[in-house]
Every structure is written in structure tokens, then in C-alpha cells.
Design an enzyme around this catalytic site. Structure first.
Site, mmCIF file in Angstrom:
data_model
loop_
_atom_site.group_PDB
_atom_site.id
_atom_site.type_symbol
_atom_site.label_atom_id
_atom_site.label_comp_id
_atom_site.label_asym_id
_atom_site.label_seq_id
_atom_site.Cartn_x
_atom_site.Cartn_y
_atom_site.Cartn_z
ATOM 1 N N THR A 133 0.829 -1.207 0.000
ATOM 2 C CA THR A 133 0.000 0.000 0.000
ATOM 3 C C THR A 133 0.863 1.257 0.000
ATOM 4 O O THR A 133 0.535 2.248 -0.636
ATOM 5 C CB THR A 133 -0.929 0.035 1.238
ATOM 6 O OG1 THR A 133 -1.539 -1.236 1.395
ATOM 7 C CG2 THR A 133 -1.987 1.092 1.101
ATOM 8 N N ARG A 159 7.835 -2.811 2.656
ATOM 9 C CA ARG A 159 7.948 -2.866 4.110
ATOM 10 C C ARG A 159 8.289 -4.260 4.565
ATOM 11 O O ARG A 159 7.606 -5.216 4.203
ATOM 12 C CB ARG A 159 6.604 -2.475 4.716
ATOM 13 C CG ARG A 159 6.731 -1.227 5.524
ATOM 14 C CD ARG A 159 5.395 -0.792 5.986
ATOM 15 N NE ARG A 159 5.174 0.546 5.460
ATOM 16 C CZ ARG A 159 4.150 1.291 5.777
ATOM 17 N NH1 ARG A 159 3.233 0.830 6.585
ATOM 18 N NH2 ARG A 159 4.030 2.494 5.279
ATOM 19 N N SER A 168 6.163 3.811 8.557
ATOM 20 C CA SER A 168 5.025 4.551 9.101
ATOM 21 C C SER A 168 4.744 4.238 10.562
ATOM 22 O O SER A 168 5.602 4.407 11.406
ATOM 23 C CB SER A 168 3.803 4.285 8.224
ATOM 24 O OG SER A 168 2.781 5.173 8.533
ATOM 25 N N HIS A 169 3.554 3.712 10.821
ATOM 26 C CA HIS A 169 3.096 3.486 12.195
ATOM 27 C C HIS A 169 3.579 2.154 12.765
ATOM 28 O O HIS A 169 3.277 1.826 13.902
ATOM 29 C CB HIS A 169 1.573 3.510 12.184
ATOM 30 C CG HIS A 169 1.019 2.587 11.138
ATOM 31 N ND1 HIS A 169 1.129 2.876 9.791
ATOM 32 C CD2 HIS A 169 0.438 1.388 11.237
ATOM 33 C CE1 HIS A 169 0.607 1.888 9.098
ATOM 34 N NE2 HIS A 169 0.184 0.960 9.950
ATOM 35 N N LYS A 199 10.018 3.885 0.312
ATOM 36 C CA LYS A 199 9.023 4.219 -0.705
ATOM 37 C C LYS A 199 9.539 5.309 -1.617
ATOM 38 O O LYS A 199 10.334 6.156 -1.220
ATOM 39 C CB LYS A 199 7.671 4.574 -0.083
ATOM 40 C CG LYS A 199 7.694 5.655 0.966
ATOM 41 C CD LYS A 199 6.291 5.862 1.591
ATOM 42 C CE LYS A 199 6.383 6.861 2.735
ATOM 43 N NZ LYS A 199 5.100 7.175 3.351
ATOM 44 N N ASP A 215 1.999 9.916 13.461
ATOM 45 C CA ASP A 215 2.632 8.593 13.401
ATOM 46 C C ASP A 215 4.121 8.677 13.071
ATOM 47 O O ASP A 215 4.693 9.769 13.013
ATOM 48 C CB ASP A 215 1.905 7.711 12.373
ATOM 49 C CG ASP A 215 2.150 8.160 10.956
ATOM 50 O OD1 ASP A 215 2.407 9.359 10.760
ATOM 51 O OD2 ASP A 215 2.096 7.323 10.044
ATOM 52 N N ASP A 220 6.033 8.526 10.419
ATOM 53 C CA ASP A 220 6.533 9.394 9.353
ATOM 54 C C ASP A 220 5.748 10.694 9.211
ATOM 55 O O ASP A 220 5.947 11.431 8.236
ATOM 56 C CB ASP A 220 6.560 8.632 8.019
ATOM 57 C CG ASP A 220 5.197 8.143 7.582
ATOM 58 O OD1 ASP A 220 4.349 7.867 8.456
ATOM 59 O OD2 ASP A 220 4.952 8.038 6.366
ATOM 60 N N ASP A 248 2.547 11.430 8.615
ATOM 61 C CA ASP A 248 1.438 11.683 7.692
ATOM 62 C C ASP A 248 0.062 11.395 8.299
ATOM 63 O O ASP A 248 -0.951 11.790 7.739
ATOM 64 C CB ASP A 248 1.641 10.949 6.356
ATOM 65 C CG ASP A 248 1.804 9.454 6.504
ATOM 66 O OD1 ASP A 248 1.758 8.953 7.650
ATOM 67 O OD2 ASP A 248 1.989 8.767 5.471
ATOM 68 N N ARG A 249 0.031 10.733 9.443
ATOM 69 C CA ARG A 249 -1.272 10.463 10.060
ATOM 70 C C ARG A 249 -1.550 11.433 11.197
ATOM 71 O O ARG A 249 -0.625 11.987 11.781
ATOM 72 C CB ARG A 249 -1.308 9.056 10.650
ATOM 73 C CG ARG A 249 -1.151 7.990 9.612
ATOM 74 C CD ARG A 249 -1.344 6.623 10.230
ATOM 75 N NE ARG A 249 -1.252 5.625 9.186
ATOM 76 C CZ ARG A 249 -1.792 4.434 9.238
ATOM 77 N NH1 ARG A 249 -2.457 4.042 10.317
ATOM 78 N NH2 ARG A 249 -1.679 3.584 8.242
ATOM 79 N N THR A 292 -7.910 2.146 -1.166
ATOM 80 C CA THR A 292 -7.056 2.482 -0.029
ATOM 81 C C THR A 292 -5.635 2.803 -0.493
ATOM 82 O O THR A 292 -5.078 2.105 -1.346
ATOM 83 C CB THR A 292 -7.037 1.279 0.929
ATOM 84 O OG1 THR A 292 -8.340 1.140 1.467
ATOM 85 C CG2 THR A 292 -6.036 1.481 2.054
ATOM 86 N N GLU A 299 -8.615 9.397 4.516
ATOM 87 C CA GLU A 299 -8.782 7.963 4.721
ATOM 88 C C GLU A 299 -9.199 7.724 6.163
ATOM 89 O O GLU A 299 -8.812 8.480 7.058
ATOM 90 C CB GLU A 299 -7.469 7.226 4.470
ATOM 91 C CG GLU A 299 -7.015 7.245 3.038
ATOM 92 C CD GLU A 299 -5.897 6.232 2.817
ATOM 93 O OE1 GLU A 299 -6.191 5.143 2.313
ATOM 94 O OE2 GLU A 299 -4.745 6.522 3.161
ATOM 95 N N GLU A 300 -9.908 6.636 6.371
ATOM 96 C CA GLU A 300 -10.379 6.299 7.722
ATOM 97 C C GLU A 300 -9.214 5.983 8.674
ATOM 98 O O GLU A 300 -9.376 6.006 9.879
ATOM 99 C CB GLU A 300 -11.348 5.120 7.682
ATOM 100 C CG GLU A 300 -10.898 3.892 6.893
ATOM 101 C CD GLU A 300 -9.704 3.163 7.428
ATOM 102 O OE1 GLU A 300 -9.626 3.008 8.665
ATOM 103 O OE2 GLU A 300 -8.853 2.738 6.618
ATOM 104 N N SER A 301 -8.051 5.680 8.097
ATOM 105 C CA SER A 301 -6.896 5.252 8.878
ATOM 106 C C SER A 301 -6.085 6.443 9.389
ATOM 107 O O SER A 301 -4.864 6.429 9.330
ATOM 108 C CB SER A 301 -6.024 4.346 8.017
ATOM 109 O OG SER A 301 -5.712 5.005 6.792
ATOM 110 N N LYS A 330 -0.757 12.488 2.679
ATOM 111 C CA LYS A 330 -1.543 12.895 3.832
ATOM 112 C C LYS A 330 -0.604 13.607 4.793
ATOM 113 O O LYS A 330 0.615 13.419 4.732
ATOM 114 C CB LYS A 330 -2.242 11.716 4.469
ATOM 115 C CG LYS A 330 -1.374 10.525 4.839
ATOM 116 C CD LYS A 330 -2.268 9.369 5.259
ATOM 117 C CE LYS A 330 -1.477 8.154 5.721
ATOM 118 N NZ LYS A 330 -1.047 7.285 4.618
ATOM 119 N N ARG A 334 -8.872 -6.527 7.671
ATOM 120 C CA ARG A 334 -9.545 -5.341 8.175
ATOM 121 C C ARG A 334 -11.027 -5.432 7.841
ATOM 122 O O ARG A 334 -11.393 -5.707 6.700
ATOM 123 C CB ARG A 334 -8.972 -4.075 7.544
ATOM 124 C CG ARG A 334 -7.470 -3.919 7.705
ATOM 125 C CD ARG A 334 -7.060 -2.452 7.570
ATOM 126 N NE ARG A 334 -5.630 -2.279 7.403
ATOM 127 C CZ ARG A 334 -4.736 -2.379 8.384
ATOM 128 N NH1 ARG A 334 -5.124 -2.698 9.600
ATOM 129 N NH2 ARG A 334 -3.445 -2.189 8.150
#
Ligand code: VG1
Ligand code: CO
Length: 542
Positions: free
Chosen positions: A17, A21, A112-113, A125, A276, A278, A280-281, A343, A362-364, A375, A495
């Protein structure tokens, strides 16, 4: 001196995604990083003499990977490499640097997280010249090349001092070590009303920001404390650590629980937020209210013109398919475009570049806009502070008024982590097999209106992305969505996204899990989650 080194391909370098990773020991295998980086370069055309932006979230192995990439970028003919001081650069700040300095692209080192450390996760990435994650056609190409790679190029140059600002050389390539915060902070100041936010803070409004020992620490210190005048200590856990202090830098109700509890306590701050690994969240919490990311997108859209960078209004809104429909109703009322994408942020890039949308979410815990092509955690936090300052109301009042006007989307995501891959695949295969027979049937007294495996037709470039999540829609607008994660590093993560729309204001104060109980049970009836996974409850509920 430039060396060409023979290598053998690995078969597992398929970007997920958001990038490749894996566990750190996987990346530490001989030539593993080199193979993947060469595959990235070989998937690109025309970068000779151009600029590459580089940085990461500071996790374990960040500095080592940076030195390898610098030597490879020099050997492959990049003209200049810009790297964040200390190897630090958040994902949205990378996006900004690529755009602002018209770089050819950028490489972000982050998982990320996900947790960090010698036995935890690492990631690589690639972002394109628009500042956004490489689109599928490039990530597919990278994977194809990685399966056949036989050599890579590397320059024999000494390590670059990442801590010293300024310009040096690596072979023929110029290396610039820059301040990772400055340009980003300027961008934020150009979008939001810092005077109004700072006046609100002077007036006693208290904020807590949890950087979770990840990349946003230095950004939050500079922006919230130095530029907006919030007291010292507003940013907590602000030192990026290689293992994030042993925690998951994942801003949700499980991993940022301490912050949530503080905001909820009577003597706690008025507003809390976290980001998070990196950067972005975002998670935003107002006193007495947790704001779901889906609601956050809708409310930002409805109030966008209160921020100076969005005064002229928004062109449209896009959300990922599993994100709740709350933003759709705002777009409808505003009479602007609305898009539903798979997603992953890479699907928003075309819509943003084409000017079809201004806001995405996004919901995440991901929200962003056309200011970059990722994001952006701190951006969302500042947007909320701007809205609160402009309206002179609490976050809770703003959210409740929004529900009263538009109705409330009860929403929750249930994750089943580290499920055996075969069992997760069997669940999905069985579900796909029965999709056609679901419409018209009743589950727990609710009638299925439609069911499909989501496919996205990109309205800008016409590309099609299939199998992006299975949706079961019920009459009345409720739905459950099933998909497998593309960011995990061990086993599979299932999920399950559950949503119910409630127009009635008198029913806006239910407990979320209770409000969704029938749908949660229906999801298990339909997909056989318990029997397939062998789990009787999710690992994480958000
Ligand atoms: C998850 C989220 C997705 C997000 C992705 C990357 O992907 O669900 O919405 O875009 O992480 O976020 P998945 O495939 O595990 O569901 V980040 O902060 O890693 O850039
Ligand atoms: Co992230």
C-alpha cells in the site's frame, strides 16, 4: 570510483500500500537495499543530472540506508541529492521539498506506524515529481525489475555527515543537508491563520501534541511552541528515537491512549493530537470527544473556507472506499466533486494534479489536501486549531453541530492481525465466491442491497485497479467492508470496516460499538471471520 556489482534477485520486493515494508533483518540481507534501490532507479527515465530528495522517520537502520542510497544515487547519475538533517524528513515534508525545489523525485525511509528497532520494521518508498507516492504503474515496474535484477551501481565515496547543514560532494553529485522543518513550517504558515491560533493559545486554550518519539517531534516543537507560542511541553515525546521508545508510533485510541485519557480528564488540555512514525497520520481529540478520521475529513471540508489557504472554497473531496460516507454529504451540499478511491494515498495523486479535488482523506487517520501529495498529520491538527479559533467553539460543539446538520456516521474498524496467510486468503476467496448470491438476502434482519469487489476506474488516466476490497451494502446505507492489509510484515491482517448512518439527532450519543453491534455480528455471519481466523475477537478496534 563507480563500481558495478553483480547481484541475485530477491523474489519478495513487491511494494505494498505504501512502499516496500519488511523486518529490519530482511533489509540487512546482502544487497537487499541495493537491489530495491537500483530497481527504483531502473524503473525511472530521465533523472540524469536531476535532484533526488531523501529522508526518513529516524527509525533503526535509517542512517545506514541513507548512506547506501547516497552512494547509489551518485553512481547512477543524479546531479544533486537533498537529505534532511540527521536523516530526518517527514513524509509530507518530503512531498513539499520535491514540489518546492522541483526535484525529480524522492525516497522516504519509513514503515510509518509500524514499530521500529533491530527486529521490527523498516521501509522504502519512492515518490514522483508531483511529490506523491509512485502510482501503481511504477510500483509494478519496480517489482518486475527487482525479480530480474543482475547488477547495481554504487560509488566508493565516504559517508556524508548527516548532522552538519550545508553542501558537500559525493563523487560528482552534490549533497545538500538541509533543515527538515523550515520549509514545511513556512508552508503551514501560508495556509493557516497563525495569529488567530496564537491569540487563542494566549487566551488559555491548552494543547497537547504527542509525537510518539517519531518524526513530528521537531516539527511540532517549532510550529506549536516557537511559532504559535504554546508553552514548552506542549509537544511531548518529541525526540525521534530509533525504536520509538519501544512503542508503536500509531496515533489511535490503542497506542495514543495516554494522550486520549489526558484530554478526557477534567483538568486536562482542551485539545489533543498525535501523529505517526513518518508524520502523515493524525489523531485529533477534543475535550469530551474523539473525532473519527472520517468525521474529521467531513468537518474540515464543511469549514474549509475558515482557513486562509482555502478561502476560495474547495474543488472537491475524495475519500478511500472504506472511509465513511460523512464527507460525501458535505460535498453534495457544497455542490463540489466527490470521488471514492481504493485504499492508499497514491490514488489521490491524479485527482489532486487534475484539480478535481482539494481535500482527501482515509479512515486510517489520514487527511490531506492539494498543498502536498501526501496525507499530512500536522496540517490536519493545524486545520482543526484554525477552525476552533475561527468559530470560537469547542471541538465537541463543532462535531455535534455537524452531526445535527448532516447526520452521524457511526464507524469502526476491526483488525485481525497476524492471521495465517492461507487462512486469510481462504476467507477472502470464499467471500468472493458468494458475492453474487448476497443481494436480496437478509442478515440479522438487515436486507443486503448490493455486494461487490471494489474496482476503481481512474477518471484522469483511465487505469483500472481491481480487487480493492469487498463491500456488502445494506438497505438504509449501512455497510461492511472486508480487505487484507497491504502494509503488514508478518502473516496477513484482515480489516473489517463497519458503518451505519444515523440521521436522527436524538440517536447521536450512542456508544459506537453498541450502535454497530448488529452489523458486526452480520460481518461474521457473512464472512465466517471467527471460523476462518480462529480468533474470537479483533486484535485492534478503532
Ligand atoms: C494502511 C491504511 C491505509 C494507508 C496505509 C499507509 O494500509 O489502511 O489507509 O494509506 O496504511 O499509511 P493497509 O493496506 O495496511 O490497510 V502510512 O501512515 O503507512 O503511509
Ligand atoms: Co504514516
Amino acid at each position: 570510483m563507480i563500481r558495478t556489482v553483480s547481484t541475485k534477485p530477491y523474489s519478495d520486493q513487491k511494494p505494498g500500500t505504501s512502499g516496500l515494508r519488511k523486518k529490519v533483518p530482511v533489509f540487512q540481507q546482502p544487497n537487499y537495499v541495493e537491489n530495491f534501490v537500483q530497481s527504483i532507479f531502473d524503473s525511472l527515465e530521465g533523472y540524469q543530472g536531476k535532484t533526488l530528495v531523501l529522508g526518513g522517520d529516524g527509525r533503526y537502520y535509517n542512517r545506514e540506508a541513507i548512506q547506501i542510497i547516497i552512494r547509489m544515487a551518485a553512481a547512477n547519475g543524479f546531479g544533486k541529492l537533498m537529505v534532511g538533517q540527521g536523516g530526518i524528513l517527514s513524509t509530507p515534508a518530503t512531498s513539499n521539498m520535491i514540489r518546492k525545489y522541483k526535484a525529480f523525485g524522492g525516497i522516504i525511509l519509513s514503515a510509518s506506524h509500524n514499530a521500529g528497532g533491530p527486529h521490527e520494521d523498516f521501509g522504502i518508498k519512492y515518490n514522483s515529481e508531483n511529490g506523491g507516492p509512485a502510482p501503481e504503474k511504477i510500483t509494478d515496474r519496480i517489482f518486475e525489475i527487482s525479480k530480474k535484477i543482475s547488477q547495481y551501481k554504487i560509488a566508493d565515496v565516504g559517508p556524508v555527515d548527516l548532522d552538519k547543514l550545508g553542501t558537500t560532494k559525493a563523487g560528482d553529485m552534490t549533497v545538500e543537508v538541509f533543515d527538515p522543518v523550515k520549509d514545511y513550517a513556512e508552508l503551514m504558515e501560508s495556509l493557516f491563520d497563525f495569529e488567530a491560533i496564537s491569540a487563542m493559545i494566549k487566551g488559555g486554550f491548552r494543547i497537547q501534541f504527542d509525537a510518539m518519539h517519531a518524526v513530528t517531534g521537531p516539527y511540532a516543537k517549532e510550529i506549536l511552541e516557537r511559532r504559535l507560542g504554546a508553552p514548552d511541553g506542549t509537544a511531548r515525546n518529541y525526540h525521534p528515537l530509533e525504536d520509538f521508545g519501544g512503542h508503536h508510533p500509531d496515533p489511535n485510541l490503542v497506542h495514543a491512549k495516554a494522550l486520549y485519557d489526558d484530554v478526557m480528564s477534567p483538568s486536562g488540555p482542551d485539545f489533543g493530537a498525535a501523529s505517526d512514525g513518518d508524520g502523515d497520520r493524525n489523531m485529533v481529540v477534543g475535550k469530551g470527544i474523539f473525532i473519527t478520521p472520517s468525521d474529521s475529513l467531513a468537518i474540515i471540508a464543511a469549514n474549509a473556507t475558515l482557513a486562509k489557504g482555502y478561502k476560495k472554497g474547495i474543488a472537491g473531496v475524495a475519500r478511500s472506499m472504506p472511509t465513511s460516507g460523512a464527507a460525501d454529504r458535505v460535498a453534495e451540499k457544497l455542490g463540489v466533486g466527490f470521488y471514492e478511491t481504493p485504499t492508499g494515498w497514491k490514488f489521490f495523486g491524479n485527482l489532486l494534479d487534475a484539480g478535481k479535488v482539494t481535500l482527501c482523506g482515509e479512515e486510517s487517520f489520514g487527511t490531506g489536501s492539494n498543498h502536498v501529495r501526501e496525507k499530512d498529520g500536522l496540517w490536519a491538527v493545524l486545520f482543526w486549531l484554525n477552525i476552533i479559533a475561527a468559530r470560537g467553539e469547542s471541538a465537541r460543539q463543532i462535531v455535534e453541530k455537524h452531526w445535527a446538520e448532516y447526520g452521524r456516521n457511526y464507524y469502526s474498524r476491526h483488525d485481525y492481525e497476524e492471521v495465517e496467510t492461507d487462512r486469510a486468503n481462504a476467507l477472502v476467496a470464499e467471500l468472493r465466491g458468494k458475492l453474487a448470491s448476497l443481494p436480496g438476502t437478509s442478515v440479522r434482519g438487515m436486507k443486503v442491497a448490493a455486494a461487490d469487489d471494489f474496482a476503481y476506474h481512474d477518471p484522469v488516466d483511465g487505469s483500472v485497479s481491481e480487487h480493492q476490497g469487498i463491500r456488502v451494502m445494506f438497505e438504509g446505507g449501512s455497510r461492511v467492508v472486508f480487505r487484507l492489509s497491504g502494509t503488514g510484515t508478518s502473516g496477513a491482517t484482515l480489516r473489517v470496516y463497519v458503518e451505519r448512518y444515523e440521521p436522527d439527532k436524538a440517536r447521536h450519543d450512542l456508544d459506537t460499538q453498541e450502535a454497530l453491534a448488529d452489523l458486526i455480528a452480520a460481518a461474521d455471519d457473512i464472512a465466517g471471520i471467527k471460523s476462518h481466523t480462529g480468533r474470537d475477537k479483533p486484535s485492534v478496534i478503532t
